[in-house]
Design a protein around this motif. Structure first.
Motif, short mmCIF file in Angstrom:
data_model
loop_
_atom_site.label_atom_id
_atom_site.label_comp_id
_atom_site.label_asym_id
_atom_site.label_seq_id
_atom_site.Cartn_x
_atom_site.Cartn_y
_atom_site.Cartn_z
N LEU A 174 -3.13 17.96 -3.40
CA LEU A 174 -2.29 19.14 -3.60
C LEU A 174 -0.89 18.89 -3.04
O LEU A 174 0.12 19.20 -3.67
CB LEU A 174 -2.93 20.34 -2.91
N ALA A 175 -0.81 18.28 -1.85
CA ALA A 175 0.49 17.93 -1.26
C ALA A 175 1.22 16.95 -2.18
O ALA A 175 2.45 17.04 -2.35
CB ALA A 175 0.30 17.33 0.12
N ASP A 176 0.48 16.04 -2.77
CA ASP A 176 1.08 15.06 -3.68
C ASP A 176 1.65 15.74 -4.92
O ASP A 176 2.75 15.45 -5.36
CB ASP A 176 0.03 14.03 -4.09
N ARG A 177 0.89 16.69 -5.49
CA ARG A 177 1.35 17.40 -6.68
C ARG A 177 2.59 18.25 -6.39
O ARG A 177 3.42 18.48 -7.27
CB ARG A 177 0.23 18.30 -7.22
N GLY A 181 5.66 14.04 0.10
CA GLY A 181 5.13 12.69 0.30
C GLY A 181 4.59 12.42 1.68
O GLY A 181 3.48 11.90 1.83
N HIS A 182 5.35 12.75 2.73
CA HIS A 182 4.90 12.39 4.08
C HIS A 182 3.69 13.23 4.49
O HIS A 182 2.81 12.76 5.22
CB HIS A 182 6.04 12.55 5.10
N GLY A 185 0.69 11.62 2.76
CA GLY A 185 0.33 10.36 3.40
C GLY A 185 -0.40 10.56 4.71
O GLY A 185 -1.41 9.88 4.98
N GLU A 186 0.06 11.50 5.54
CA GLU A 186 -0.60 11.73 6.82
C GLU A 186 -1.98 12.36 6.64
O GLU A 186 -2.93 12.01 7.35
CB GLU A 186 0.26 12.60 7.74
N LEU A 187 -2.11 13.29 5.69
CA LEU A 187 -3.42 13.90 5.42
C LEU A 187 -4.42 12.84 4.98
O LEU A 187 -5.59 12.84 5.40
CB LEU A 187 -3.29 14.99 4.34
N GLU A 188 -3.98 11.91 4.11
CA GLU A 188 -4.87 10.84 3.65
C GLU A 188 -5.26 9.91 4.78
O GLU A 188 -6.43 9.54 4.92
CB GLU A 188 -4.18 10.05 2.54
N HIS A 339 10.23 16.19 1.18
CA HIS A 339 9.88 17.60 1.37
C HIS A 339 9.35 18.26 0.11
O HIS A 339 8.95 19.43 0.15
CB HIS A 339 11.11 18.37 1.88
N GLY A 340 9.38 17.54 -1.00
CA GLY A 340 8.79 18.04 -2.23
C GLY A 340 9.41 19.33 -2.71
O GLY A 340 10.62 19.52 -2.67
N ILE A 341 8.55 20.24 -3.11
CA ILE A 341 9.00 21.48 -3.72
C ILE A 341 9.82 22.33 -2.76
O ILE A 341 10.70 23.09 -3.17
CB ILE A 341 7.79 22.25 -4.27
N ALA A 342 9.60 22.16 -1.45
CA ALA A 342 10.36 22.93 -0.45
C ALA A 342 11.84 22.56 -0.48
O ALA A 342 12.69 23.37 -0.11
CB ALA A 342 9.79 22.69 0.95
N ALA A 343 12.15 21.33 -0.91
CA ALA A 343 13.55 20.88 -0.94
C ALA A 343 14.38 21.70 -1.91
O ALA A 343 15.59 21.84 -1.73
CB ALA A 343 13.61 19.41 -1.32
N HIS A 344 13.77 22.27 -2.94
CA HIS A 344 14.53 23.06 -3.91
C HIS A 344 15.11 24.30 -3.26
O HIS A 344 16.23 24.69 -3.53
CB HIS A 344 13.63 23.47 -5.08
#
Length: 585
Positions: A174-177, A181-182, A185-188, A339-344
């Motif tokens: 879900l974080a990947d989608r 990214g970070h 990666g940490e969750l994995e 930061h993914g979608i939060a960066a928007h």
């Protein structure tokens, strides 16, 4: 004066957002601390430590003040003492409807139990509904999960395994989608550590020295590289490196026979520049300095990943012949990769600093949430059992993605393992329903062929073509499978074909004198009497290169079936079958 833990969050918020509402965050902290007073976690620390830890993670994503406040409050209704309805009223009175909505959104997701499939699926459905309403709910949930994973060792072994398994299968994808990214990666990596500790420790021991050597090597070449880039007039912002996450590395090693010498991005160099022109100028410069490794250039700027990730990756023979991966991107691309979608929302706030006091929240662009909308539509259509729902979810929405092209150059995003049939249904339902065959990179292929990145796919349609039951074995995406099932249930071609065969006389003499092949269909040739009309059977919808046979009907016509077609098993007179082949040209 705020305590040291709260101050850390406030400092991050102010650094990322000049419009940070420090008073709101302080009030949320004080309220949460009061509600959770006396409560302890399994580790023995005060419960408020979890709220602070999750809020720090969210603050690093550069989100708005209300999201940080809601993160501090995310457990007060669910885990606070006393009546939940009363606690909800208190939150709304103190912080307003928007923050209460976010806190409730997280609360309503409930506690997913991986061992209880039915409950897990229902909670997943709630999560996706919450995502579509306000994506911040899921960002808070991801932060909550990450902090729990960081402190997982305090729980019993059985719980550790369950939570790690669920994190690897649900939260990390879900974080990947969402492009974070970070976080992904940490969750994995934390899941990997708890689920496969032996392999995790082995990998750490294998790569520890190599990573250290690679970092020292990159530190030496960076000063010279900076000079060369600046000489070219490129607006350089930063050069740094990043080590590959352990779970990602472990999966890659499995593809390369566990040989670390074949992993070239163990530590990758990142070059951050001002704009896209500078990205391509830097790529040209690097290839002038060092010879590129053939086939290792990936342009995710021209062709972004489904989660929005953009960058150019190239692998070169660097100084001393060391093979090194280099990633080139703009500052905005880098923010979005981290930061993914939060960066928007961060960029929206930065553009409107003068009016930040009026600004509450800016939704993410519609295209970024397209897959969530698709998932919602799919949930409305499907009535799958929980196990089937979860498996389809993992394939359609969480699996690794590939890109293929239409003949017009449009990019189609599909899950890994998808087929031309999935491609057809992704383009349009009508294209899928009337699919007759497919070409991949100009060559005819079976509809069940596995597609790969960068291929050009062309769907051949025919007005009379219809889905067959065999397609249920070919299609991989839930979208295609649902459409095929619906048509088979609504239409009756399979039943009609079987009835037609059963109704015809069992013993009908047919002239079986061999004759030259004749062609009545542009793609089929049959052996038999001259001028016999041929047509493709609707029940199994054969297409090249399927193994086929002809069936001679009562009207002296020939229908072409797949040899595996179940309708042929009902034929009582085998003499009515005739050899047929696809034209070779």
């Amino acid at each position: 004066m705020p305590d040291i833990y709260l101050q850390k969050i406030l400092d991050k918020c102010k650094a990322n957002n000049p419009g940070c509402d420090a008073d709101l965050i302080e009030r949320a902290y004080d309220f949460a601390k009061k509600i959770h007073a006396g409560q302890k976690r399994a580790s023995g620390e005060d419960y408020i430590a979890h709220c602070i830890g999750a809020a720090e993670i969210v603050a690093d994503l550069k989100v708005d003040s209300k999201t940080i406040a809601a993160t501090l409050l995310h457990d007060v209704i669910d885990d606070g003492p006393g009546d939940k309805a009363e606690l909800e009223k208190q939150v709304e009175k103190e912080f307003g409807r928007e923050i209460t909505f976010l806190v409730n959104g997280v609360t309503k997701l409930g506690k997913i139990k991986y061992r209880n499939v039915q409950r897990q699926i229902e909670n997943l459905r709630k999560m996706f509904l919450a995502m579509a309403e306000d994506i911040r709910v899921v960002i808070i949930k991801l932060a909550d999960r990450l902090h729990n994973m960081r402190t997982l060792s305090a729980l019993p072994e059985e719980k550790q395994q369950r939570i790690a398994n669920e994190t690897l299968n649900i939260y990390a994808p879900l974080a990947d989608r969402l492009g974070i990214g970070h976080l992904k990666g940490e969750l994995e990596d934390l899941s990997f550590k708890h689920l496969m500790n032996g392999e995790y420790q082995w990998l750490l021991n294998q790569v520890r020295d190599q990573i250290d050597q690679r970092e020292k090597y990159l530190a030496k070449i960076i000063p010279d590289l900076k000079k060369e880039i600046q000489k070219e007039g490129v607006s350089l912002i930063e050069i740094h490196w990043r080590a590959k996450h352990y779970w990602s590395l472990y999966k890659k090693l499995q593809r390369y026979e566990m040989n670390l010498n074949r992993i070239y991005d163990l530590v990758a160099l990142r070059i951050i520049v001002k704009d896209i022109d500078d990205c391509y100028a830097t790529l040209g410069l690097i290839h002038k300095l060092w010879r590129p490794l053939p086939g290792r250039i990936k342009d995710y700027i021209a062709l972004p990943k489904p989660n929005g990730y953009q960058s150019i990756h190239t692998t070169v023979f660097c100084q001393g012949g060391k093979i090194t991966e280099i990633q080139i991107r703009t500052q905005k691309m880098h923010e979005e990769a981290e930061h993914g979608i939060a960066a928007h929302w961060y960029y929206s706030e930065q553009k409107g600093l003068k009016s930040y006091l009026k600004k509450i929240f800016t939704p993410a662009p519609e295209k970024e949430l397209k897959w969530i909308k698709q998932l919602q539509d799919w949930q409305k259509e499907t009535h799958a059992a929980p196990e089937e729902f979860f498996q389809s979810l993992k394939i359609d929405f969480f699996k690794d993605r590939i890109f293929v092209f239409t003949p017009m150059g449009d990019v189609i995003d599909l899950p890994e393992g998808a087929t031309p049939l999935d491609f057809a249904y992704t383009i349009h339902s009508d294209i899928g329903q009337h699919c007759q065959g497919a070409k991949v990179d100009g060559k005819m292929v079976a509809l069940g062929t596995t597609l790969h990145n960068g291929q050009v796919v062309e769907i051949i349609t025919q007005k009379n073509a219809r889905p067959s039951q065999d397609w249920l074995k070919i299609a991989k995406t839930n979208q295609a499978l649902n459409k095929i099932k619906k048509w088979i249930i609504a239409g009756t071609p399979l039943k009609e074909a079987a009835e037609e065969i059963e109704k015809e006389p069992a013993k009908q003499e047919i002239n079986k004198t061999p004759a030259r092949p004749i062609i009545m269909s542009p793609i089929v040739e049959v052996a038999g009497g001259e001028k016999i009309a041929t047509s493709l059977a609707k029940c199994c919808n054969p297409q090249p290169p399927d193994d086929i046979a002809g069936y001679i009907t009562l009207q002296q016509k020939i229908t072409i079936h797949k040899r595996t077609c179940h309708s042929l098993t009902k034929i009582k007179d085998p003499s009515r079958l005739i050899n047929a082949n696809w034209k070779t040209n």
